[in-house]
Write a protein that holds these residues in place. Structure first.
Motif, mmCIF file in Angstrom:
data_model
loop_
_atom_site.group_PDB
_atom_site.id
_atom_site.type_symbol
_atom_site.label_atom_id
_atom_site.label_comp_id
_atom_site.label_asym_id
_atom_site.label_seq_id
_atom_site.Cartn_x
_atom_site.Cartn_y
_atom_site.Cartn_z
ATOM 1 N N ARG A 75 70.149 -61.447 -13.162
ATOM 2 C CA ARG A 75 69.506 -60.830 -14.540
ATOM 3 C C ARG A 75 70.064 -61.576 -15.667
ATOM 4 O O ARG A 75 69.610 -61.761 -16.691
ATOM 5 C CB ARG A 75 69.869 -59.459 -14.325
ATOM 6 N N PRO A 79 67.770 -64.493 -19.684
ATOM 7 C CA PRO A 79 67.338 -64.778 -21.190
ATOM 8 C C PRO A 79 67.436 -66.057 -21.318
ATOM 9 O O PRO A 79 66.485 -66.780 -22.188
ATOM 10 C CB PRO A 79 68.678 -64.047 -21.726
ATOM 11 N N ARG A 82 64.478 -67.774 -20.283
ATOM 12 C CA ARG A 82 63.079 -67.294 -21.135
ATOM 13 C C ARG A 82 63.027 -67.621 -22.186
ATOM 14 O O ARG A 82 61.889 -68.066 -22.676
ATOM 15 C CB ARG A 82 63.068 -65.872 -20.918
ATOM 16 N N VAL A 110 66.152 -63.118 -31.407
ATOM 17 C CA VAL A 110 66.547 -62.947 -30.028
ATOM 18 C C VAL A 110 67.675 -64.193 -29.904
ATOM 19 O O VAL A 110 68.638 -64.080 -29.247
ATOM 20 C CB VAL A 110 65.592 -62.863 -29.104
ATOM 21 N N GLU B 201 60.458 -54.408 -22.453
ATOM 22 C CA GLU B 201 60.034 -55.252 -21.476
ATOM 23 C C GLU B 201 59.590 -56.682 -22.456
ATOM 24 O O GLU B 201 59.868 -57.436 -21.988
ATOM 25 C CB GLU B 201 58.790 -54.769 -20.718
ATOM 26 N N ILE B 202 58.747 -56.456 -23.521
ATOM 27 C CA ILE B 202 58.306 -57.648 -24.193
ATOM 28 C C ILE B 202 59.423 -58.427 -24.818
ATOM 29 O O ILE B 202 59.499 -59.609 -24.539
ATOM 30 C CB ILE B 202 57.386 -56.996 -25.311
ATOM 31 N N VAL B 203 60.427 -57.594 -25.527
ATOM 32 C CA VAL B 203 61.557 -58.409 -26.022
ATOM 33 C C VAL B 203 62.405 -59.112 -24.939
ATOM 34 O O VAL B 203 63.034 -60.178 -25.154
ATOM 35 C CB VAL B 203 62.665 -57.182 -26.731
ATOM 36 N N HIS B 204 62.408 -58.607 -23.556
ATOM 37 C CA HIS B 204 63.152 -59.198 -22.460
ATOM 38 C C HIS B 204 62.480 -60.559 -21.977
ATOM 39 O O HIS B 204 63.130 -61.592 -21.936
ATOM 40 C CB HIS B 204 63.364 -58.203 -21.390
ATOM 41 N N LEU B 205 61.010 -60.190 -22.105
ATOM 42 C CA LEU B 205 60.343 -61.528 -21.714
ATOM 43 C C LEU B 205 60.555 -62.621 -22.712
ATOM 44 O O LEU B 205 60.353 -63.883 -22.327
ATOM 45 C CB LEU B 205 58.675 -61.074 -21.495
ATOM 46 N N ALA B 208 65.466 -61.785 -25.100
ATOM 47 C CA ALA B 208 66.358 -60.993 -25.316
ATOM 48 C C ALA B 208 67.221 -60.701 -24.101
ATOM 49 O O ALA B 208 67.016 -60.402 -23.247
ATOM 50 C CB ALA B 208 66.042 -59.742 -26.022
ATOM 51 N N THR B 209 68.702 -60.737 -24.703
ATOM 52 C CA THR B 209 69.931 -60.113 -23.598
ATOM 53 C C THR B 209 69.804 -58.665 -23.573
ATOM 54 O O THR B 209 69.311 -58.006 -24.677
ATOM 55 C CB THR B 209 71.301 -60.789 -24.031
ATOM 56 N N ASP B 210 70.264 -58.076 -22.593
ATOM 57 C CA ASP B 210 70.640 -56.709 -22.796
ATOM 58 C C ASP B 210 71.235 -56.359 -23.823
ATOM 59 O O ASP B 210 71.081 -55.210 -24.334
ATOM 60 C CB ASP B 210 71.296 -56.234 -21.387
ATOM 61 N N LEU B 308 70.090 -50.541 -18.103
ATOM 62 C CA LEU B 308 69.200 -51.686 -18.105
ATOM 63 C C LEU B 308 69.663 -52.573 -16.795
ATOM 64 O O LEU B 308 68.890 -53.440 -16.089
ATOM 65 C CB LEU B 308 69.157 -52.825 -19.507
ATOM 66 N N ALA B 309 70.662 -52.445 -16.476
ATOM 67 C CA ALA B 309 71.313 -53.294 -15.185
ATOM 68 C C ALA B 309 70.591 -53.057 -14.056
ATOM 69 O O ALA B 309 70.580 -53.585 -13.112
ATOM 70 C CB ALA B 309 72.746 -53.289 -15.415
ATOM 71 N N LEU B 311 67.508 -52.042 -13.845
ATOM 72 C CA LEU B 311 66.375 -52.566 -13.695
ATOM 73 C C LEU B 311 66.090 -53.669 -12.690
ATOM 74 O O LEU B 311 64.866 -54.154 -12.562
ATOM 75 C CB LEU B 311 65.721 -53.035 -15.101
#
Ligand code: ATP
Ligand code: MG
Lengths: 244, 312
Positions: A75, A79, A82, A110, B201-205, B208-210, B308-309, B311
């Motif tokens: 995980r 980032p 991506r 970001v 979810e969008i921000v992650h895609l 963005a980091t946790d 988040l971890a 997920l």
């Protein structure tokens, strides 16, 4: 090139206990290449793209991005990968409470880019896609085509190494559609590897880019420059992109 | 990043909107408990200082003993006391003063009742001096049998035990408030995470980091902690000052003692009811909003990262 942007080896995808959507797919994308991804509705184009932005894990087979096997990533590694991939989602996925400008700014924020630079870059790009008058507009107040252009601007703003555009011209007229294609080509000339998924055959036929064709769960690579040599995508090998 | 700009509309969540109020209330309770504990601490210090620096010599007399004999005995006792190293001074309380001290318990003036009153000598010790009680006691009893020394020890021990109990209660209350605050923030943060799942979810895609996602929640928790904390602390300060004022006014009105006399340790130590805090104690209270904001922020961050971890 020492490495491939994308490598698929015998990749299959199945959602839960459903039918196999993709079966034993193998292909590679070399840096700086430009591909169309075509296939009928439901053929699995969006699913294939998902594999390339870490939105889906393959049921079997190997997916490598920028030389790294996705299965080996944790995980924490997501980032960084991506951020090298820009995605135009088929359903846009704009953030509803953020203005067009802030949506486009997201990849830069970001990545920790300075705020002053962010505003300038995003404003310029939105102007380029014809939205200079809508910088502060919320997505719901924009037309479908306008939202699509915001989504495209957001995908390209950070100059990704890999651009994945899912039906990026589906909601705009031909003139704007072509303009957006030229934007992708500009980015491609600067080194970005581009994949454009579409079922707009007339658009595809205007260009000579190679085509990834999804039919009956399998993938064939078609090169318009050598129309006779459409072939099933063999097991992944670095030579598959063809003559450079 | 103090939340000047946010990718998540957290402030519109119903649960989050109540957060400053809840935090304010929590901090109010904690500030009162901590303030009370500090007042109690000061009281304990002053009682102890006031009383350990003092002895009372009680000299009982036969009712038929004459005034001159009495004063000879007292003079000799005072002489011995004055010659004892470590004793700074002695004060003989006269009959009228003793009668006044006894009046609240007897209901009428002791002089009217015509009961035999002992002579009381208040002894002030030099600070930090420990005197040999037994030998002094023996010396005084040799001069006049029955003379006793009261160092208020038993009374101090009782009072201190009581004050320690109060302090424990305050600590317990503060601990409970802290736990409730943390749980509230965990709850509000989890609610926010689930409301904004789609956007996250969008921000992650987008890459963005946790930690980036956590920052949004942190910024909000920090802001709410500061606002709620400041509100609760100010209200608590006003309450403490108000109670202090009320106590003084009612004491002054009752006419028991002039208000000014309440400030220090008077003859009756229990009357030293001073609720005012020292400057450093006010400073501790003033830090409460900052501490609250900090705890809120860390809790929010921890909650987001942990959720988040999971997920995958
Ligand atoms: N999350 C999902 N869960 C279950 N099945 C899914 C999911 N996403 C897609 N599918 C199924 O996978 C198949 C391929 O879908 P996909 O979206 O990849 O097709 P597509 O080629 O992009 O189609 P279109 O051109 O209409 O966008 C479809 O049959 C669809 O029902
Ligand atoms: Mg699709």
């Amino acid at each position: 090139m020492g490495w491939l942007v994308v490598l698929f080896d015998q990749v299959s995808v199945q959602y839960g206990a459903g039918p196999q959507i993709l079966r034993d797919i193998s292909f590679t994308l070399a840096p700086g290449s430009f591909h169309f991804l075509v296939g009928r509705s439901g053929a699995g184009k969006s699913s294939l793209l998902k594999l390339m932005y870490l939105g889906l894990r393959p049921s079997s087979g190997t997916v490598s991005l920028f030389g790294r096997d996705v299965a080996s990533l944790s995980r924490r590694d997501f980032p960084a990968i991506r951020r090298r991939v820009g995605v135009v989602f088929q359903d846009f996925r704009l953030i509803p409470h953020l203005s067009a400008l802030d949506n486009v700014a997201l990849p830069l924020r970001v990545a920790g880019v300075r705020e002053a630079d962010i505003r300038r870059h995003c404003g310029e790009l939105l102007s380029w896609v014809g939205l200079a008058d809508h910088l502060g507009a919320l997505p719901e107040t924009l037309s479908g085509g306008q939202q699509q252009r915001v989504a495209i601007a957001r995908a390209v703003i950070a100059r990704p190494n890999l651009l994945l555009a899912d039906e990026p011209t589906g909601n705009v007229d031909d003139v704007i559609g072509l303009r957006l294609m030229y934007l992708f080509e500009e980015l491609n000339k600067l080194g970005t590897t581009v994949v454009v998924a579409t079922h707009n055959d007339s658009l595809v036929s205007r260009f000579t880019h190679r085509q990834l064709r999804l039919e009956q769960n399998s993938l064939r690579v078609f090169d318009p420059a050598q129309p006779g040599r459409s072939r099933p995508a063999a097991a992944a090998s670095p030579s598959s992109p063809g003559p450079a | 990043m103090l939340g000047l700009r946010s990718d998540l509309p957290l402030d519109r969540d119903a649960a989050a909107r109540f957060l400053p109020w809840i935090l304010g209330f929590m901090v109010y309770l904690a500030a009162l408990a901590i303030g009370a504990a500090m007042v109690v601490d000061r009281l304990a210090d002053r009682w102890q200082a006031g009383l350990t620096g003092n002895l009372t010599i009680e000299v009982p007399f036969d009712p038929d003993l004459g005034v001159t004999e009495k004063s000879i005995v007292i003079d000799r006792i005072v002489d011995v006391l004055s010659a004892t190293p470590g004793i700074a001074g002695t004060t003989l309380l006269d009959d009228r003063e003793i009668a006044r001290l006894l009046e609240p318990w007897l209901g009428v003036s002791a002089t009217e009742l015509d009961i035999p009153l002992p002579a009381l000598i208040a002894v002030t010790l030099r600070p930090g001096v420990v005197i040999d009680r037994a030998s002094l006691q023996a010396g005084l009893a040799a001069i006049h049998p029955g003379t006793t020394i009261d160092d208020h020890g038993a009374w101090i021990d009782d009072a201190l035990a009581f004050l320690r109990g109060l302090n424990l209660l305050a600590a317990l209350l503060t601990g409970l408030v802290l736990a409730a605050t943390t749980l509230t923030i965990v709850f509000v943060t989890r609610t926010g995470l689930s409301i904004h799942r789609g956007v996250i979810e969008i921000v992650h895609l987008i890459g963005a980091t946790d930690s980036y996602v956590a920052q949004q929640f942190q910024a909000q928790a920090l802001r709410h902690g500061l606002v709620g904390g400041a509100f609760g602390t100010l209200l608590a300060a006003a309450t403490l000052l108000g109670i202090d004022q009320l106590l003084k006014q009612s004491a002054a009105l009752a006419g028991a003692l002039p208000a000014a006399q309440l400030d220090g340790l008077d003859l009756a130590p229990g009357m030293g009811l001073d609720l005012r805090l020292l400057p450093w104690q006010w400073a501790v209270l003033a830090l409460l909003p900052v501490a609250t904001a900090f705890i809120a922020m860390l809790t929010a961050r921890w909650t987001v990262l942990r959720s988040l971890a999971r997920l995958v």
